[in-house]
Write an enzyme that holds these catalytic residues in place. Structure first.
Site, PDB file in Angstrom:
ATOM      1  N   HIS A  16      -0.393  19.010   5.100  1.00  0.00           N
ATOM      2  CA  HIS A  16       0.340  20.162   4.562  1.00  0.00           C
ATOM      3  C   HIS A  16      -0.570  21.322   4.176  1.00  0.00           C
ATOM      4  O   HIS A  16      -0.226  22.482   4.356  1.00  0.00           O
ATOM      5  CB  HIS A  16       1.183  19.741   3.368  1.00  0.00           C
ATOM      6  CG  HIS A  16       2.510  19.191   3.799  1.00  0.00           C
ATOM      7  ND1 HIS A  16       3.331  18.485   2.975  1.00  0.00           N
ATOM      8  CD2 HIS A  16       3.152  19.248   4.981  1.00  0.00           C
ATOM      9  CE1 HIS A  16       4.419  18.129   3.625  1.00  0.00           C
ATOM     10  NE2 HIS A  16       4.330  18.571   4.845  1.00  0.00           N
ATOM     11  N   ARG A  72      10.127  24.274   3.230  1.00  0.00           N
ATOM     12  CA  ARG A  72       9.818  23.019   2.532  1.00  0.00           C
ATOM     13  C   ARG A  72       9.990  23.255   1.028  1.00  0.00           C
ATOM     14  O   ARG A  72       9.095  23.790   0.378  1.00  0.00           O
ATOM     15  CB  ARG A  72       8.386  22.582   2.822  1.00  0.00           C
ATOM     16  CG  ARG A  72       8.117  22.213   4.275  1.00  0.00           C
ATOM     17  CD  ARG A  72       6.652  21.900   4.464  1.00  0.00           C
ATOM     18  NE  ARG A  72       6.356  21.301   5.756  1.00  0.00           N
ATOM     19  CZ  ARG A  72       5.974  21.983   6.827  1.00  0.00           C
ATOM     20  NH1 ARG A  72       5.868  23.289   6.777  1.00  0.00           N
ATOM     21  NH2 ARG A  72       5.706  21.363   7.971  1.00  0.00           N
ATOM     22  N   ARG A 116      14.863  22.367   3.421  1.00  0.00           N
ATOM     23  CA  ARG A 116      14.752  20.914   3.329  1.00  0.00           C
ATOM     24  C   ARG A 116      14.769  20.487   1.870  1.00  0.00           C
ATOM     25  O   ARG A 116      14.131  21.123   1.031  1.00  0.00           O
ATOM     26  CB  ARG A 116      13.456  20.469   3.999  1.00  0.00           C
ATOM     27  CG  ARG A 116      13.283  18.968   3.999  1.00  0.00           C
ATOM     28  CD  ARG A 116      12.109  18.548   4.842  1.00  0.00           C
ATOM     29  NE  ARG A 116      10.843  18.871   4.209  1.00  0.00           N
ATOM     30  CZ  ARG A 116       9.670  18.666   4.798  1.00  0.00           C
ATOM     31  NH1 ARG A 116       9.624  18.194   6.026  1.00  0.00           N
ATOM     32  NH2 ARG A 116       8.555  18.960   4.176  1.00  0.00           N
ATOM     33  N   GLU A 156      12.164  11.855  12.031  1.00  0.00           N
ATOM     34  CA  GLU A 156      10.712  11.703  11.950  1.00  0.00           C
ATOM     35  C   GLU A 156      10.292  10.246  11.735  1.00  0.00           C
ATOM     36  O   GLU A 156       9.123   9.949  11.587  1.00  0.00           O
ATOM     37  CB  GLU A 156      10.142  12.599  10.845  1.00  0.00           C
ATOM     38  CG  GLU A 156      10.847  12.503   9.512  1.00  0.00           C
ATOM     39  CD  GLU A 156      10.405  13.564   8.496  1.00  0.00           C
ATOM     40  OE1 GLU A 156       9.433  14.277   8.744  1.00  0.00           O
ATOM     41  OE2 GLU A 156      11.066  13.644   7.445  1.00  0.00           O
ATOM     42  N   ASN A 160       5.464  16.065  13.279  1.00  0.00           N
ATOM     43  CA  ASN A 160       4.241  15.684  12.546  1.00  0.00           C
ATOM     44  C   ASN A 160       4.331  14.237  12.073  1.00  0.00           C
ATOM     45  O   ASN A 160       3.435  13.436  12.287  1.00  0.00           O
ATOM     46  CB  ASN A 160       4.039  16.568  11.306  1.00  0.00           C
ATOM     47  CG  ASN A 160       3.994  18.030  11.654  1.00  0.00           C
ATOM     48  OD1 ASN A 160       3.715  18.382  12.787  1.00  0.00           O
ATOM     49  ND2 ASN A 160       4.277  18.890  10.688  1.00  0.00           N
ATOM     50  N   ASP A 161       5.433  13.943  11.402  1.00  0.00           N
ATOM     51  CA  ASP A 161       5.610  12.581  10.911  1.00  0.00           C
ATOM     52  C   ASP A 161       6.006  11.632  12.031  1.00  0.00           C
ATOM     53  O   ASP A 161       5.651  10.456  12.004  1.00  0.00           O
ATOM     54  CB  ASP A 161       6.673  12.545   9.798  1.00  0.00           C
ATOM     55  CG  ASP A 161       6.061  12.869   8.456  1.00  0.00           C
ATOM     56  OD1 ASP A 161       4.918  12.436   8.214  1.00  0.00           O
ATOM     57  OD2 ASP A 161       6.712  13.568   7.656  1.00  0.00           O
ATOM     58  N   ARG A 172      -1.560  10.861   9.308  1.00  0.00           N
ATOM     59  CA  ARG A 172      -1.787  12.238   9.747  1.00  0.00           C
ATOM     60  C   ARG A 172      -2.814  12.977   8.895  1.00  0.00           C
ATOM     61  O   ARG A 172      -3.330  14.008   9.303  1.00  0.00           O
ATOM     62  CB  ARG A 172      -0.464  13.017   9.765  1.00  0.00           C
ATOM     63  CG  ARG A 172       0.207  13.134   8.430  1.00  0.00           C
ATOM     64  CD  ARG A 172       1.619  13.654   8.540  1.00  0.00           C
ATOM     65  NE  ARG A 172       1.699  15.069   8.243  1.00  0.00           N
ATOM     66  CZ  ARG A 172       2.824  15.716   7.994  1.00  0.00           C
ATOM     67  NH1 ARG A 172       3.976  15.061   8.037  1.00  0.00           N
ATOM     68  NH2 ARG A 172       2.831  16.991   7.728  1.00  0.00           N
ATOM     69  N   CYS A 214      10.640  21.333  14.651  1.00  0.00           N
ATOM     70  CA  CYS A 214       9.937  22.127  13.639  1.00  0.00           C
ATOM     71  C   CYS A 214       8.587  21.556  13.216  1.00  0.00           C
ATOM     72  O   CYS A 214       7.972  22.041  12.287  1.00  0.00           O
ATOM     73  CB  CYS A 214      10.824  22.322  12.417  1.00  0.00           C
ATOM     74  SG  CYS A 214      11.251  20.788  11.663  1.00  0.00           S
TER      75      CYS A 214
HETATM   76  C1  PEP Z   1       7.267  17.028  10.272  1.00  0.00           C
HETATM   77  O1  PEP Z   1       7.119  15.914   9.790  1.00  0.00           O
HETATM   78  O2  PEP Z   1       7.106  17.285  11.484  1.00  0.00           O
HETATM   79  C2  PEP Z   1       7.664  18.161   9.431  1.00  0.00           C
HETATM   80  C3  PEP Z   1       8.022  19.307   9.955  1.00  0.00           C
HETATM   81  O3  PEP Z   1       7.636  18.010   8.103  1.00  0.00           O
HETATM   82  P1  PEP Z   1       6.303  17.860   7.220  1.00  0.00           P
HETATM   83  O4  PEP Z   1       5.152  18.389   8.018  1.00  0.00           O
HETATM   84  O5  PEP Z   1       6.557  18.639   5.998  1.00  0.00           O
HETATM   85  O6  PEP Z   1       6.222  16.398   6.971  1.00  0.00           O
HETATM   86 MG    MG Z   2       7.798  15.310   7.816  1.00  0.00          MG
END
Ligand code: PEP
Ligand code: MG
Length: 612
Positions: free
Chosen positions: A214, A321, A357, A454, A477-478, A488, A525
């Protein structure tokens, strides 16, 4: 019981003695990983601490009295917490009481406390820094004791240091960084970064972190160059050292020579010039060469003048977020604070939509000082699980979202969905809160409800989930993290974080198909959407809506308008059929380079590879 060995000389620490001085005038070049583009030249500011991060601040004479007072208040708070813990029952009562009594004794030790106060007064530094340099000397002395039992007591000193530092955090002191500061830390937390952005730091260097951490997502959002994976960096630098951060090539240059500084100044100026000529920034309709309409939304974590202006390049906000508010308020914001924040998001997008979110936080973020850490926070009580377990807070957030959606343009996104029941429960809560607001004659608007996809389980039940929601939000991402079981945030396993792994590509395809079958939007996203190479792949897989960092929009738009959907689709089908991530990477590299060499310059391709 805890006691301080009388023989030990606990003199005031010399604050530079904790570092290994490079003792060289020559520059040192370290190659690591670039995670946010740009070049910066500045001076190191070392950041310490785990839960509550801090750095050295020189105080004005007039601030010293207040700082000592703040320190005393922190000691008082830490003592209260220890007494509270002492009262709680546990199976280890006797041991526990001994340990906490010992800690309490330390906090009542006048010699320790006055040493810290002296450092604040004499060295004119912030309380956090004074605590650190004094307790560091204690730790060093304990570690040098031969007797094993006594030696191990250094852990208690570290423990009490942590408690004091956290208690100081409660004081919410606000110090500004000096000009041209480059933050150097083992790891930087988003909350710390948010706090520090007020002083406009120049760059970040860390030891730990990944492309999708993040803090680095945030760094890219605010155009703050960053390099991570720099092992042992805190041992190699001191606050005040000159440093260059090259966020293109992942280089850190310590003690740069005048010549090197000149060279990098030139490069930084060139980059600024190229940036000011960024292409395609207006909100015109975006299509591929063969006419497929693509919608670009923005991932926004906070709103300021710059973001509001740049939002004209996007068709609304795909992901906000809300947990960043949590960082800002150092805890759950009130209903009114949330209404104001969400309303400003809804207002700034006007007639477009804003995806907000619900809090994607872990207990660690809300932990009171002293609360136990989860062993695996990524697999722990976070996201929707935490909301469902704290219904009071969840209902407050839902009510705030409803009241902020006066223009009926808020999309509520639920993070970490792994079961349909989580969505059904949220719908029920939404209805109940609407009724409550109606009864109280409080105005509210309509919202859409979506699930963030995710977690691997959500892929396997995607048809069922799609039936329950108004849209899907694909969090790559997740998704990559959980599908491939790769942390990650852990740079040491970055090579295993393979975005082009067939399991990832096939999962994305499945989600996009589910959205198409139910005729509901799927908004991608994750950070994948903001990389030109991956954006092209996503389009080929069938994605129509991408949401990304505002700074990525021009480059992605330019790429999309230069590719043909049909061709991107062919490569994406081949990708889904690849046997391995390496095969997929080769395929993408060769294909894009051959087909659209003008769009995918080696630099762009390389950054795509590095993220995988
Ligand atoms: C993700 O997990 O891809 C996402 C957009 O949320 P975050 O990066 O906040 O976990
Ligand atoms: Mg996420």
């Amino acid at each position: 019981m805890y006691f301080l060995p009388a023989k030990l000389d606990m003199t005031d620490g010399n604050e530079t003695s904790h570092f290994v001085n490079p003792k060289t005038n020559g520059e040192i070049r370290i190659v690591a990983r670039a995670v946010s583009r740009g070049i910066s030249i500045g001076k190191v500011v070392c950041l310490y601490g785990s839960r509550r991060q801090f750095y050295r601040v020189y105080l004005q004479k007039t601030q010293i009295k207040g700082e000592v007072k703040r320190f005393r208040a922190a000691v008082h708070l830490a003592k209260l917490q220890l007494k509270e813990i002492g009262k709680q029952n546990s199976t280890f009562n006797e041991t526990k009481i001994n340990i906490f009594d010992a800690h309490l004794l330390m906090l009542e030790d006048d010699s320790l406390l006055s040493k810290i106060e002296n450092v604040i007064e004499e060295k004119k530094v912030n309380a956090e820094w004074a605590v650190k340099i004094v307790t560091d000397t204690y730790v060093a002395k304990y570690k040098s004791i031969v007797d094993e039992y006594l030696r191990e007591r250094y852990i208690d000193v570290e423990d009490i240091t942590d408690r004091l530092l956290n208690a100081l955090g409660g004081g919410k002191s606000k110090f500004l960084l000096e000009k041209n500061s480059v933050i150097v830390a083992k790891e930087i937390k988003p909350s710390t970064l948010l706090e520090l952005t007020e002083s406009a730091p120049k760059a970040i260097i860390t030891e730990i972190g990944g492309w999708t951490s993040h803090s680095f997502i945030l760094a890219r959002e605010i155009n703050l160059p960053a390099v991570t994976g720099v092992k042992g960096i805190l041992r190699r630098v001191q606050t005040g050292d000159k440093v260059i951060v090259d966020g293109f090539n992942g280089q850190v240059i310590l003690h740069p020579t005048e010549n090197t500084i000149k060279k990098y100044k030139r490069q930084a100026a060139q980059f600024q010039q190229v940036k000011s000529q960024d292409p395609g920034t207006k909100q015109e309709k975006l299509t591929t060469l063969d006419g497929r309409r693509i919608i670009i939304r923005a991932n926004v974590d906070f709103i300021d003048e710059h973001t509001s202006k740049k939002l004209s390049e996007a068709s609304g906000i795909g992901l906000y977020r809300s947990e960043f508010l949590f960082n800002q308020y150092k805890g759950f914001p009130t209903e009114q604070e949330q209404i104001e924040a969400y309303r400003s998001i809804a207002d700034v997008v006007g007639s477009r939509r804003a995806g907000i979110r619900t809090f994607d936080i872990s207990p660690e973020q809300i932990a009171e000082v002293g609360q136990e850490k989860e062993k695996n926070p990524a697999l722990g009580m976070r996201g929707i699980r935490l909301s469902i377990s704290n219904l009071k807070h969840f209902r407050t957030q839902i009510r705030a979202l409803l009241q902020a959606s006066i223009k009926n343009n808020i999309d509520i996104i639920l993070p970490m969905i792994s079961d349909v029941s989580e969505i059904i429960l949220t719908r029920k809560i939404l209805e109940e809160e609407k009724q409550r607001l109606t009864k109280r004659k409080i105005r509210f608007g309509q919202t859409r409800l979506g699930a963030m996809i995710e977690v691997p389980a959500a892929i396997l039940i995607i048809e069922e989930i799609a039936r329950e929601v108004d849209f899907l939000s694909l969090g790559t991402n997740d998704l990559v993290q959980y599908l491939l079981a790769v942390d990650r945030d852990n740079g040491t396993v970055a090579d295993w974080y393979k975005t082009l792994h067939p399991a990832v590509i096939r999962s994305i395809k499945k989600v996009l198909e589910a959205g198409e079958n139910r005729k509901i939007p799927v908004i991608v996203c994750g950070e994948m959407a903001g990389s030109p190479v991956y954006a092209a792949i996503l389009i080929g897989l069938g994605a129509v809506e991408l949401s990304m960092n505002l700074n990525s929009i021009p480059r992605v738009k330019q790429t999309i308008s230069g590719i043909a959907f049909e061709e991107a689709s062919q490569i994406s089908i081949c990708l889904a059929n690849c046997q391995s991530a390496d095969e997929g990477e080769e395929l993408v590299y060769k294909y894009f380079l051959k087909k659209w060499s003008h769009l995918f310059t080696p630099e762009i391709l390389q950054s795509g590879k590095k993220q995988s």
